[in-house]
Design a protein around this motif. Sequence first.
Motif, mmCIF file in Angstrom:
data_model
loop_
_atom_site.group_PDB
_atom_site.id
_atom_site.type_symbol
_atom_site.label_atom_id
_atom_site.label_comp_id
_atom_site.label_asym_id
_atom_site.label_seq_id
_atom_site.Cartn_x
_atom_site.Cartn_y
_atom_site.Cartn_z
ATOM 1 N N ASP A 19 2.928 -10.368 -10.497
ATOM 2 C CA ASP A 19 1.917 -10.235 -9.438
ATOM 3 C C ASP A 19 1.910 -8.843 -8.804
ATOM 4 O O ASP A 19 1.274 -8.633 -7.768
ATOM 5 C CB ASP A 19 2.107 -11.304 -8.358
ATOM 6 C CG ASP A 19 3.517 -11.318 -7.779
ATOM 7 O OD1 ASP A 19 4.412 -10.667 -8.362
ATOM 8 O OD2 ASP A 19 3.731 -11.983 -6.750
ATOM 9 N N THR A 20 2.599 -7.881 -9.422
ATOM 10 C CA THR A 20 2.575 -6.505 -8.918
ATOM 11 C C THR A 20 1.261 -5.838 -9.295
ATOM 12 O O THR A 20 0.744 -6.031 -10.395
ATOM 13 C CB THR A 20 3.745 -5.694 -9.494
ATOM 14 O OG1 THR A 20 4.971 -6.381 -9.240
ATOM 15 C CG2 THR A 20 3.819 -4.309 -8.865
ATOM 16 N N GLU A 21 0.707 -5.051 -8.370
ATOM 17 C CA GLU A 21 -0.538 -4.327 -8.622
ATOM 18 C C GLU A 21 -0.389 -2.881 -8.163
ATOM 19 O O GLU A 21 0.275 -2.590 -7.166
ATOM 20 C CB GLU A 21 -1.712 -4.983 -7.884
ATOM 21 C CG GLU A 21 -2.024 -6.405 -8.347
ATOM 22 C CD GLU A 21 -3.206 -7.013 -7.627
ATOM 23 O OE1 GLU A 21 -3.818 -7.942 -8.183
ATOM 24 O OE2 GLU A 21 -3.524 -6.556 -6.501
ATOM 25 N N CYS A 166 1.295 0.498 -4.099
ATOM 26 C CA CYS A 166 1.736 -0.572 -4.988
ATOM 27 C C CYS A 166 2.008 -1.804 -4.136
ATOM 28 O O CYS A 166 2.680 -1.721 -3.097
ATOM 29 C CB CYS A 166 3.003 -0.148 -5.728
ATOM 30 S SG CYS A 166 3.703 -1.431 -6.799
ATOM 31 N N THR A 167 1.467 -2.948 -4.557
ATOM 32 C CA THR A 167 1.630 -4.185 -3.805
ATOM 33 C C THR A 167 2.153 -5.286 -4.722
ATOM 34 O O THR A 167 2.008 -5.221 -5.932
ATOM 35 C CB THR A 167 0.301 -4.644 -3.174
ATOM 36 O OG1 THR A 167 -0.676 -4.831 -4.222
ATOM 37 C CG2 THR A 167 -0.215 -3.617 -2.183
ATOM 38 N N ARG A 168 2.737 -6.302 -4.095
ATOM 39 C CA ARG A 168 3.146 -7.503 -4.815
ATOM 40 C C ARG A 168 2.730 -8.690 -3.968
ATOM 41 O O ARG A 168 3.350 -8.981 -2.942
ATOM 42 C CB ARG A 168 4.645 -7.541 -5.062
ATOM 43 C CG ARG A 168 5.088 -8.779 -5.837
ATOM 44 C CD ARG A 168 6.589 -8.969 -5.806
ATOM 45 N NE ARG A 168 6.961 -10.179 -6.538
ATOM 46 C CZ ARG A 168 8.139 -10.780 -6.431
ATOM 47 N NH1 ARG A 168 9.069 -10.281 -5.635
ATOM 48 N NH2 ARG A 168 8.384 -11.880 -7.118
ATOM 49 N N GLY A 169 1.666 -9.370 -4.367
ATOM 50 C CA GLY A 169 1.134 -10.451 -3.547
ATOM 51 C C GLY A 169 0.726 -9.918 -2.186
ATOM 52 O O GLY A 169 -0.067 -8.989 -2.075
ATOM 53 N N LEU A 173 4.619 -2.711 -1.206
ATOM 54 C CA LEU A 173 5.895 -2.179 -1.687
ATOM 55 C C LEU A 173 6.012 -0.673 -1.477
ATOM 56 O O LEU A 173 7.087 -0.158 -1.185
ATOM 57 C CB LEU A 173 6.067 -2.509 -3.172
ATOM 58 C CG LEU A 173 6.068 -3.994 -3.552
ATOM 59 C CD1 LEU A 173 6.321 -4.149 -5.046
ATOM 60 C CD2 LEU A 173 7.090 -4.769 -2.742
ATOM 61 N N TYR A 174 4.891 0.028 -1.635
ATOM 62 C CA TYR A 174 4.930 1.487 -1.495
ATOM 63 C C TYR A 174 3.508 2.000 -1.323
ATOM 64 O O TYR A 174 2.581 1.494 -1.949
ATOM 65 C CB TYR A 174 5.553 2.143 -2.740
ATOM 66 C CG TYR A 174 5.631 3.648 -2.658
ATOM 67 C CD1 TYR A 174 6.680 4.268 -1.978
ATOM 68 C CD2 TYR A 174 4.647 4.448 -3.238
ATOM 69 C CE1 TYR A 174 6.750 5.649 -1.890
ATOM 70 C CE2 TYR A 174 4.711 5.827 -3.156
ATOM 71 C CZ TYR A 174 5.767 6.426 -2.481
ATOM 72 O OH TYR A 174 5.827 7.785 -2.384
#
Length: 223
Positions: A19-21, A166-169, A173-174
Amino acid sequence: MFLLSIISLYASEPMFSPDTEWHYRITDSIMGTTTEYTATMRDSMVNGIVYQEIYGGLLRTEDTKVWCVIDSLGTPVEQLLYDFDMQVGDSIRTLHFAEYDPYDPPYYAKVTKVETIMLSDGRQARRISYDGRSDDIEHIGNVNGIFGATIQVLPPDGVHSDFICCTRGDYLLYEIIEGECDNITAVENVISDSPSATKIYHEDQILIKSGEKVYTLQGQEVK
């Protein structure tokens, strides 16, 4: 199907959660347009090996190492992209994302600093700094995007791609600039979402063919 130089037939737990984007902003100064693009991932089976297909690239995890499929004089091979077990003084080779010539003199970046950080989703991650490469962060990739550590094919004149975050759900994240990820208003993902999308090589570039249309890795349609 193509043949690969495989180091292992079995992949361990992927470095990047499904689910990382990775979010990018594509600016075309000639057309006067700005588009937000989100790179997601999906599993891709090649010669019985399961890869993570992200942003037009193929990645495979082996413990703390991440291998990337690179075009080497027309033959796809695996090369080391990330190694999160490195220590200060270790070196890693810089890769060309689109094409790799084994006869070119290699360039290596040396590790200058290693620290452990806490991501917003509760995972610990190693952040590695180098003397000639932007920082790598475990579970994220590079501070310039998932393939930010590689030498990229230059985009068409007037087109500029900027990594945003960068996201996860629901977790951030950054991000490059604080609050910038909140400004994403539109998402285009013609590469990852289309089941018919295939990679093609043309004039030293990796292009994505989806239906009758062809796109660059940045999501720009090739006319």
